[in-house]
Design an enzyme around this catalytic site. Structure first.
Site, PDB file in Angstrom:
ATOM      1  N   GLY A  10       0.837  -1.203   0.000  1.00  0.00           N
ATOM      2  CA  GLY A  10       0.000   0.000   0.000  1.00  0.00           C
ATOM      3  C   GLY A  10       0.869   1.249   0.000  1.00  0.00           C
ATOM      4  N   LEU A  11       0.227   2.409  -0.157  1.00  0.00           N
ATOM      5  CA  LEU A  11       0.984   3.667  -0.155  1.00  0.00           C
ATOM      6  C   LEU A  11       1.721   3.845   1.170  1.00  0.00           C
ATOM      7  CD1 LEU A  11       1.832   6.438  -1.167  1.00  0.00           C
ATOM      8  CD2 LEU A  11      -0.452   7.302  -0.584  1.00  0.00           C
ATOM      9  N   ASP A  46      -4.481 -12.506   3.645  1.00  0.00           N
ATOM     10  CA  ASP A  46      -5.764 -11.814   3.522  1.00  0.00           C
ATOM     11  C   ASP A  46      -6.251 -11.485   4.928  1.00  0.00           C
ATOM     12  OD1 ASP A  46      -8.456 -11.072   3.150  1.00  0.00           O
ATOM     13  OD2 ASP A  46      -8.649 -12.370   1.393  1.00  0.00           O
ATOM     14  N   ALA A  70      -5.983  -2.311   4.898  1.00  0.00           N
ATOM     15  CA  ALA A  70      -7.372  -1.979   5.209  1.00  0.00           C
ATOM     16  C   ALA A  70      -8.168  -1.956   3.921  1.00  0.00           C
ATOM     17  CB  ALA A  70      -7.452  -0.595   5.872  1.00  0.00           C
ATOM     18  N   THR A  72      -9.750   0.444   1.908  1.00  0.00           N
ATOM     19  CA  THR A  72      -9.615   1.903   1.908  1.00  0.00           C
ATOM     20  C   THR A  72     -10.564   2.601   0.919  1.00  0.00           C
ATOM     21  OG1 THR A  72      -7.804   1.670   0.327  1.00  0.00           O
ATOM     22  CG2 THR A  72      -7.196   1.873   2.638  1.00  0.00           C
ATOM     23  N   TYR A 135     -17.266   3.301   6.114  1.00  0.00           N
ATOM     24  CA  TYR A 135     -15.802   3.236   6.252  1.00  0.00           C
ATOM     25  C   TYR A 135     -15.385   3.698   7.644  1.00  0.00           C
ATOM     26  CZ  TYR A 135     -10.902   4.671   5.635  1.00  0.00           C
ATOM     27  OH  TYR A 135      -9.543   4.855   5.795  1.00  0.00           O
TER      28      TYR A 135
HETATM   29  N1  LIG Z   1      -5.576   6.932   1.793  1.00  0.00           N
HETATM   30  C1  LIG Z   1      -6.089   7.821   2.627  1.00  0.00           C
HETATM   31  O1  LIG Z   1      -6.392   8.968   2.261  1.00  0.00           O
HETATM   32  C2  LIG Z   1      -6.277   7.454   4.081  1.00  0.00           C
HETATM   33  C3  LIG Z   1      -6.864   8.407   4.930  1.00  0.00           C
HETATM   34  C4  LIG Z   1      -7.019   8.091   6.283  1.00  0.00           C
HETATM   35  C5  LIG Z   1      -6.619   6.855   6.754  1.00  0.00           C
HETATM   36  N2  LIG Z   1      -6.061   5.935   5.911  1.00  0.00           N
HETATM   37  C6  LIG Z   1      -5.657   4.638   6.471  1.00  0.00           C
HETATM   38  O2  LIG Z   1      -4.267   4.490   6.254  1.00  0.00           O
HETATM   39  C7  LIG Z   1      -3.933   3.106   6.124  1.00  0.00           C
HETATM   40  C8  LIG Z   1      -3.083   2.902   4.893  1.00  0.00           C
HETATM   41  O3  LIG Z   1      -3.838   3.267   3.746  1.00  0.00           O
HETATM   42  P1  LIG Z   1      -3.145   3.591   2.339  1.00  0.00           P
HETATM   43  O4  LIG Z   1      -3.447   4.990   2.021  1.00  0.00           O
HETATM   44  O5  LIG Z   1      -1.738   3.122   2.324  1.00  0.00           O
HETATM   45  O6  LIG Z   1      -4.064   2.679   1.410  1.00  0.00           O
HETATM   46  P2  LIG Z   1      -3.737   1.745   0.168  1.00  0.00           P
HETATM   47  O7  LIG Z   1      -2.607   2.276  -0.622  1.00  0.00           O
HETATM   48  O8  LIG Z   1      -5.072   1.552  -0.487  1.00  0.00           O
HETATM   49  O9  LIG Z   1      -3.273   0.384   0.836  1.00  0.00           O
HETATM   50  C9  LIG Z   1      -4.192  -0.510   1.383  1.00  0.00           C
HETATM   51  C10 LIG Z   1      -3.478  -1.813   1.666  1.00  0.00           C
HETATM   52  O10 LIG Z   1      -4.441  -2.736   2.199  1.00  0.00           O
HETATM   53  C11 LIG Z   1      -4.221  -3.985   1.591  1.00  0.00           C
HETATM   54  N3  LIG Z   1      -5.452  -4.766   1.596  1.00  0.00           N
HETATM   55  C12 LIG Z   1      -6.652  -4.449   1.044  1.00  0.00           C
HETATM   56  N4  LIG Z   1      -7.520  -5.456   1.236  1.00  0.00           N
HETATM   57  C13 LIG Z   1      -6.860  -6.413   1.923  1.00  0.00           C
HETATM   58  C14 LIG Z   1      -7.207  -7.701   2.419  1.00  0.00           C
HETATM   59  N5  LIG Z   1      -8.425  -8.234   2.227  1.00  0.00           N
HETATM   60  N6  LIG Z   1      -6.261  -8.407   3.077  1.00  0.00           N
HETATM   61  C15 LIG Z   1      -5.021  -7.913   3.262  1.00  0.00           C
HETATM   62  N7  LIG Z   1      -4.629  -6.704   2.817  1.00  0.00           N
HETATM   63  C16 LIG Z   1      -5.539  -5.972   2.154  1.00  0.00           C
HETATM   64  C17 LIG Z   1      -3.759  -3.684   0.182  1.00  0.00           C
HETATM   65  O11 LIG Z   1      -3.035  -4.796  -0.294  1.00  0.00           O
HETATM   66  P3  LIG Z   1      -2.794  -5.114  -1.882  1.00  0.00           P
HETATM   67  O12 LIG Z   1      -2.316  -3.831  -2.487  1.00  0.00           O
HETATM   68  O13 LIG Z   1      -1.770  -6.166  -1.882  1.00  0.00           O
HETATM   69  O14 LIG Z   1      -4.130  -5.530  -2.387  1.00  0.00           O
HETATM   70  C18 LIG Z   1      -2.854  -2.474   0.449  1.00  0.00           C
HETATM   71  O15 LIG Z   1      -1.582  -2.895   0.793  1.00  0.00           O
HETATM   72  C19 LIG Z   1      -5.275   2.358   6.135  1.00  0.00           C
HETATM   73  O16 LIG Z   1      -5.524   1.890   7.436  1.00  0.00           O
HETATM   74  C20 LIG Z   1      -6.293   3.441   5.804  1.00  0.00           C
HETATM   75  O17 LIG Z   1      -7.573   3.146   6.348  1.00  0.00           O
HETATM   76  C21 LIG Z   1      -5.880   6.218   4.581  1.00  0.00           C
END
Ligand SMILES: NC(=O)c1ccc[n+]([C@@H]2O[C@H](COP(=O)([O-])OP(=O)(O)OC[C@H]3O[C@@H](n4cnc5c(N)ncnc54)[C@H](OP(=O)(O)O)[C@@H]3O)[C@@H](O)[C@H]2O)c1
Length: 296
Positions: A10-11, A46, A70, A72, A135
């Protein structure tokens, strides 16, 4: 330190892997759909299988786990609430319990969307959560599940995450979208009636590891110190791209139809993390400055 990053592709997860490697830590990770190209031990996992997380701990034997995985997709959560509650609500509790039972430090990542957005001052960690979409509800139940099992976990809320994806080495999130449109001379409509404290993934990753190193526990907000509208954020980006400001236009959240409601104000107060680490969080301009070469 032996660190296991759940959601290494993820990011944020890719930045935590990178930050751990930069510190000379031994880093390993899990991925779900896409195996990242990092040269580290990786296992497919998963979140649905959170009951078997013990096997992952046995395989990698970490000192600490950072859960960046998560569901997301905010609108996807609205249309698939059951899945959202399993992945964002139940799974973090399971991961935390397994870590606790094995004496492994656990760090979990949550969101500003646990707030309803009716305030007009940045939300502190003790503000009452009251999410307005699935969410946020699912992420809040994840926070509660993590802290129910143990008092030793660290829960970090981040907001409007953007930055360089460290596996793909590319700008990701809102600034990438703005940059793409500006460079192709397209109009960029940006909300002037939503306020956020954007979190740069690289800065959050460093901060998470600093907190973990200090064995900090409890709830922390990790974001930049500037509470801005997407329009203001877009202007800061446009400052780095020649002749682009006239392409920005003012828009409203009401212009866009989406499945899930968003809070119009979800700025996070970062005083607690600043005081814990005895240094300020960056302003948004300072964060954007770190990627100026990529913006051009
Ligand atoms: N993005 C935002 O603006 C934002 C804002 C507030 C909070 N957050 C929180 O920050 C954290 C990191 O988010 P991010 O921005 O890095 O999001 P992201 O780039 O969408 O990464 C999400 C990660 O979750 C993994 N994932 C999704 N479904 C899954 C499953 N069923 N089992 C295992 N892994 C799974 C994905 O794996 P694959 O890529 O391998 O599928 C990916 O590595 C999360 O907790 C999110 O709720 C994000």
């Amino acid at each position: 330190m032996r660190l296991l990053v759940v959601g290494a592709n993820g990011l944020l997860g890719s930045n935590v892997v990178h930050a751990g490697q930069q510190r000379g830590w031994t880093v390993c990770g899990t991925y779900h759909s896409t195996r990242p190209t990092f040269d580290i031990p990786l296992t497919q996992f998963d979140l649905q299988d959170y009951n078997s997380f013990d096997d992952i701990l046995t395989e990698h034997d970490p000192d600490g786990v950072v859960n960046c995985a998560a569901m997301t997709d905010v609108d996807g959560c609205e249309t698939n609430p059951e899945q959202a509650h399993i992945l964002n609500g139940d799974a973090p509790g399971g991961l935390s319990a397994h870590c606790d039972a094995n004496g492994v430090e656990f760090v979990h990542v949550s969101t500003d969307y646990i707030f309803n957005g009716t305030e007009r001052e940045p939300y502190g960690e003790s503000a009452d959560p009251n999410p307005v979409q699935v969410y946020g509800e699912s992420k809040l139940s994840g926070e509660q599940a993590v802290t129910k099992g143990t008092t030793d976990a660290l829960v970090a809320r981040v907001s409007f995450v953007w930055g360089i994806h460290r596996n793909r080495d590319e700008l990701t999130g809102f600034p990438a979208w703005v940059r793409g449109r500006l460079l192709s001379d397209e109009d960029v409509p940006l909300f002037t009636d939503q306020w956020v404290t954007p979190t740069r993934a690289g800065q959050a990753a460093e901060t998470l590891l600093n907190l973990a190193e200090q064995e900090a526990t409890g709830l922390f907000h990790i974001a930049c110190s500037s509470c801005v509208t997407p329009y203001e954020f877009g202007n800061i980006i446009a400052d780095h791209i020649d002749n682009s400001e006239e392409l920005l236009s003012e828009g409203s959240v009401d212009d866009v139809e989406r499945d899930a409601i968003r809070p119009t104000y979800s700025c996070l107060d970062v005083e607690r993390v600043e005081s814990e680490l005895d240094r300020p969080q960056p302003t948004l301009r300072e964060d954007v400055e770190t990627v100026r070469d990529v913006l051009r």
